[in-house]
Motif scaffolding. Structure first.
Motif: not given
Length: 589
Positions: A440-443, A471-472, A524-526, A530-531
């Motif tokens: 996931e990419t949200c923050g 998500w990515a 999944l675990d970040k 890593v993006l």
């Protein structure tokens, strides 16, 4: 950054100039009655900011140019120091700018003598200081005369010289007020009028403020314009293929078609449909990028012989992709290259994207509409015409079960990633009945559904949560069995058909992916993915080093000249720059 520093430097210099002007202005005498400005009549008015000793006055009477050097010397020194600093030394510039500002502030509290020019003579009519006052008036008159002459105000210049001569005649050799002639007081007041006039003409605070605001506004507009131009140029650079990679593809293609048919086959074809092995899907038209993905995966794999790579490319790069991996086989792993144009089932009667691309409206949108004449105006439109959004290689991710009907799970990889650890652990992750496993990419408010989808459209608003976490793409584990059960491709077709006029989302495959896999994605675990290495310069090296996969998503791809140099070595370490084809095409680190 250099432009921002230059703007800051300009602002600092303006502050210094304004301070210098204020310092001179504060030296004007103030008189009672009609000659006194309104602000001098305020209660408890008292200014003792800038004073001169008598010795200073006697010295300056004979050499007016020394006054300018003395008053502006410190600030000139700061300006010279700022000019001598290299433009790229931002830290030094900031220090000197701050030093200049502090020095200009110090003028307000400087006390250089026992009495001040800023006095109200009528407060103490018996004060024995008219001699000193007239000498100080002559000092300021000489300063103003120099400035008036330099600025072409000749009438003011002549008037100042006349008042200076009158004051000299009145002052003579007097050392006390009792020695002055009766006309001295009137001449002092007349001199005061001229000095006030000179101050108003030479130093207009309101005008300076207006000019400074105009300069700042102009600088801000230039920054905005340059940002738009930068966006346009980065979009343009992201679309291009470097000469070296184009050369590599052409040479490999030529050599591939010179091979006999029996030499064009890869070994271990029996592994391609074995569901017990680790299968990867990689869709790319970039030979060098694909080689990095495969090479980095195999180098970090614990059991390379159990890994199978399914590459799909287009007709133009099919020969090059085959030739590269025939020359550089991935160790004990299995690899297979296919041409997307050979998928005859992928046609406009089945695929909504292909059908839409054949429409006149879509051709108008992508190829003719909104052709802007300037760089800044066309920056936002150019990205919509990026070829990757038209390529079926980009949309093929929605047809994985059709491409690989005998596989149960497959790991999808983009060609702008680098693998740094063994990935077999992903096949052991329980997706809990979901189809897609992704990071996931949200923050906070970033990368949520409302950033990608048009929630003013009722079809979106009624079916999705605007705060749902995004998500990515780039590294995704897909359960193809669950995919078939839930008819994921059918869901994708539904939304793609509804977006023919681009009212649900603008471009790309992520928005339809978010919709298609809504509530069907397992986070999944970040550390797996890593993006940001293609657009975000703040990604920490510690975060990169601990990641299983790093992703150069964004415009600054590692094979482009616009790549961020601090992140590029993670990618280049998996390229053999001594390879004859690489060296022959002058591809360098």
């Amino acid at each position: 950054m250099a432009r921002a520093s230059a703007t800051a430097s300009l602002a600092a210099l303006c502050l210094l100039a304004a301070a210098a002007a204020a310092a001179v202005a504060r030296a004007d005498p103030v008189y009672s009655g009609e000659l006194v400005p309104n602000w001098s009549k305020q209660p408890k008015f008292k200014l003792q900011n800038l004073s001169f000793s008598r010795q200073d006055g006697l010295q300056l009477l004979s050499r007016p140019e020394d006054v300018i050097r003395r008053r502006l010397g410190e600030r000139t020194g700061v300006i010279k120091k700022m000019e001598s600093v290299p433009q790229d030394d931002d830290e030094a510039l900031v220090k000197l700018e701050n030093a200049g500002i502090e020095r200009s502030k110090a003028v307000d509290s400087a006390v250089l003598g026992k009495y001040s020019l800023w006095r109200r003579e009528n407060e103490n009519e018996k004060a024995d200081s008219n001699v000193h006052l007239m000498r100080d008036q002559m000092i300021m008159a000489r300063i103003y005369s120099v400035l008036a002459k330099s600025r072409g105000k000749l009438d003011l210049y002549k008037e100042l010289l006349a008042r200076i001569k009158e004051s000299q005649r009145s002052l003579g050799e007097a050392t006390a007020d009792s020695e002055l002639p009766k006309s001295a007081s009137e001449r002092a007041k007349a001199m005061g009028q001229v000095l006030s006039k000179a101050r108003d003409q030479l130093y207009d605070c309101k005008e300076i403020t207006q000019r400074l605001r105009a300069m700042l506004q102009s600088a801000d507009e230039q920054v905005r314009s340059l940002k738009k131009q930068s966006t346009f140029l980065s979009q343009l650079a992201a679309k291009t293929i470097p000469n070296g990679i184009h050369c590599l593809s052409m040479r490999l293609t030529i050599d591939y078609y010179l091979l006999s048919p029996e030499k064009r086959k890869f070994p271990k074809s029996e592994n391609l449909e074995d569901p017990d092995l680790y299968h990867y899907a990689l869709f790319s038209d970039n030979v060098l990028a694909a080689s990095v993905v495969v090479n980095s995966t195999i180098v970090n794999a614990k059991e390379p012989e159990k890994h199978v790579f399914h590459l799909v490319t287009d007709k133009l790069n099919f020969g090059a992709m085959n030739m590269w991996f025939l020359l550089n086989p991935p160790g004990d792993a299995t690899i297979h290259v296919e041409n997307v144009d050979d998928f005859k089932w992928l046609n406009s009667s089945y695929c909504p994207v292909l059908k839409q691309l054949e429409s006149a409206a879509m051709k108008e949108y992508y190829f003719k509409a909104d052709r802007q004449k300037t760089l800044s105006a066309g920056s936002s439109n150019l990205k919509y015409r990026n070829p990757k959004y038209l390529s079926m290689l980009n949309h093929l991710r929605f047809y994985l079960p059709q491409v690989y009907p005998k596989l149960n799970k497959i790991l999808f990889l983009d060609d702008d990633i680098v693998v740094q650890k063994d990935l077999t652990g992903l096949w052991e992750v329980d997706l809990n009945g979901n189809v897609n496993g992704a990071v996931e990419t949200c923050g906070e408010s970033f990368h949520r559904f409302d950033k990608y989808l048009n929630f003013s459209n009722p079809n979106i608003a009624q079916n999705f949560d605007p705060n749902a976490c995004g998500w990515a793409y780039g590294m995704n584990m897909f359960d193809l069995e669950e995919w078939k059960k839930k008819d994921i491709t059918g869901i994708y077709h539904k939304w793609q058909n509804m977006n023919e006029n681009r009212l649900l989302w603008k471009l790309g495959t992520l928005p339809p992916g978010l919709m298609t896999f809504y509530k069907l994605t397992h986070p999944l675990d970040k550390s797996w993915h890593v993006l940001g290495l293609g657009y975000n310069p703040t990604v920490e090296h510690s975060e990169i080093d601990s990641a299983a996969v790093i992703h150069y998503n964004g415009n600054m791809k590692p094979w482009l000249e616009i790549a961020m140099t601090k992140y590029r070595p993670y990618w280049t370490r998996y390229i053999n720059y001594e390879h004859s084809y690489v060296r022959g095409c002058k591809i360098s680190q």
